[in-house]
Design an enzyme around this catalytic site. Structure first.
Site, short mmCIF file in Angstrom:
data_model
loop_
_atom_site.label_atom_id
_atom_site.label_comp_id
_atom_site.label_asym_id
_atom_site.label_seq_id
_atom_site.Cartn_x
_atom_site.Cartn_y
_atom_site.Cartn_z
N ARG A 38 0.58 -1.55 0.07
CA ARG A 38 0.33 0.55 0.20
C ARG A 38 0.96 1.07 0.31
O ARG A 38 0.68 2.24 -0.85
CB ARG A 38 -1.04 0.09 0.90
CG ARG A 38 -2.10 -1.17 0.99
CD ARG A 38 -3.49 -0.81 0.56
NE ARG A 38 -4.42 -1.43 0.22
CZ ARG A 38 -5.18 -1.96 1.49
NH1 ARG A 38 -4.87 -0.77 2.25
NH2 ARG A 38 -6.17 -3.00 1.60
N ASP A 137 -17.28 7.97 7.35
CA ASP A 137 -15.69 7.58 6.98
C ASP A 137 -14.39 8.27 7.57
O ASP A 137 -14.41 9.17 7.11
CB ASP A 137 -15.91 6.02 5.94
CG ASP A 137 -15.12 5.09 6.02
OD1 ASP A 137 -16.06 4.44 5.77
OD2 ASP A 137 -13.61 5.21 5.84
#
Length: 269
Positions: A38, A137
């Site tokens: 990532r 979120d």
């Protein structure tokens, strides 16, 4: 395994500590390869040359904090995932007519929030309802996708045909193979970026139903208890806290009591 950039246990532990500090998320040691895959995208994009330089950049560049969080948070979702929860929501709507507020705590790319909105719209037989739906979120990238409400067509294949027809528009031309949430449904949901570790949330009391599914599994027990206590404090005595299939709060009997399958009532007094 040969890697493009040097990546040590110390680098992984530094990522663990930083993510915990920023978001309260506890990365398991099994996630070391995921962290590399990532973050190496950010390192390449920024041309900083490696993990050590990236940590310096992260420390000195406030705007990178959100990119760091976005890169490492996991967003697994689908429409009407854990369908029994939406049956429970239908029952709650029947038993509580009138103004209600629902908070979808980890909305990811929007499938859960729009599933809630579809359930509400079906209950009232219209899009104009007395129910306010807030969806939040920590990841700004997924919130952008959620606000757009555009999905690959295969994402809605599990939805019954009547719902597909009522709540989605099929793309044409350059959008062939995609679908879009109808504007009336989109207007039912308010999306917002919220970090649960923030000392205050832009959520006013009271919230009648909280969907917080498969979120707590990323936190340690101390953080779980603190967050659960704060969330449940927003609920009325007959409010609902809806958890995920991987979560069990039997250890927090002073905060919640079981109402049904992975569904809880607040404990008062």
């Amino acid at each position: 395994m040969d890697r493009e950039f040097s990546y040590t246990q110390a680098h992984f532990e530094q990522v663990q500590a930083k993510l915990y500090e920023l978001a309260g998320i506890q990365l398991d040691t099994s996630k070391d390869a995921l962290v590399y895959s990532r973050l190496v995208r950010r390192i390449r994009s920024l041309k900083v040359g490696g993990f050590a330089n990236y940590f310096v950049y992260l420390q000195n560049t406030p705007s990178e904090t959100q990119e760091f969080i976005n890169a490492l948070t996991t967003n697994l979702t689908s429409f009407f995932r854990e369908p029994h929860h939406f049956d429970i929501l239908k029952g709650y709507l029947q038993d509580h007519p009138g103004n209600l507020r629902i908070w979808c705590v980890a909305s990811s790319t929007g499938e859960e929030a729009y599933s809630i909105a579809m359930t509400v719209a079906e209950h009232y037989g219209q899009f104009d309802t007395p129910v306010e739906i807030i969806a939040s979120d920590i990841d700004t990238d997924v919130l952008t996708a959620a606000s757009a409400g555009i999905y690959k067509r295969e994402r809605i294949e599990s939805i019954v045909p009547q719902r597909r027809k009522q709540f989605f528009q099929r793309g044409t031309g350059g959008q062939d193979g995609k679908v879009r949430v109808v504007p009336e449904l989109k207007r039912m949901v308010e999306f917002a970026q919220i970090n649960l570790l923030e000392p205050s949330w832009p959520i006013r009391s009271t919230v009648d139903v909280i969907f917080c599914r498969n979120v707590m599994i990323y936190f340690d027990k101390q953080t779980q208890l603190a967050l659960l206590t704060r969330l449940v404090a927003l609920l009325p005595s007959d409010g609902l806290y809806i958890a995920g299939h991987s979560e069990n709060f039997s250890a927090f009997a002073q905060v919640v009591r079981l109402a049904g399958q992975t569904t809880y009532y607040p404990v008062r007094g």
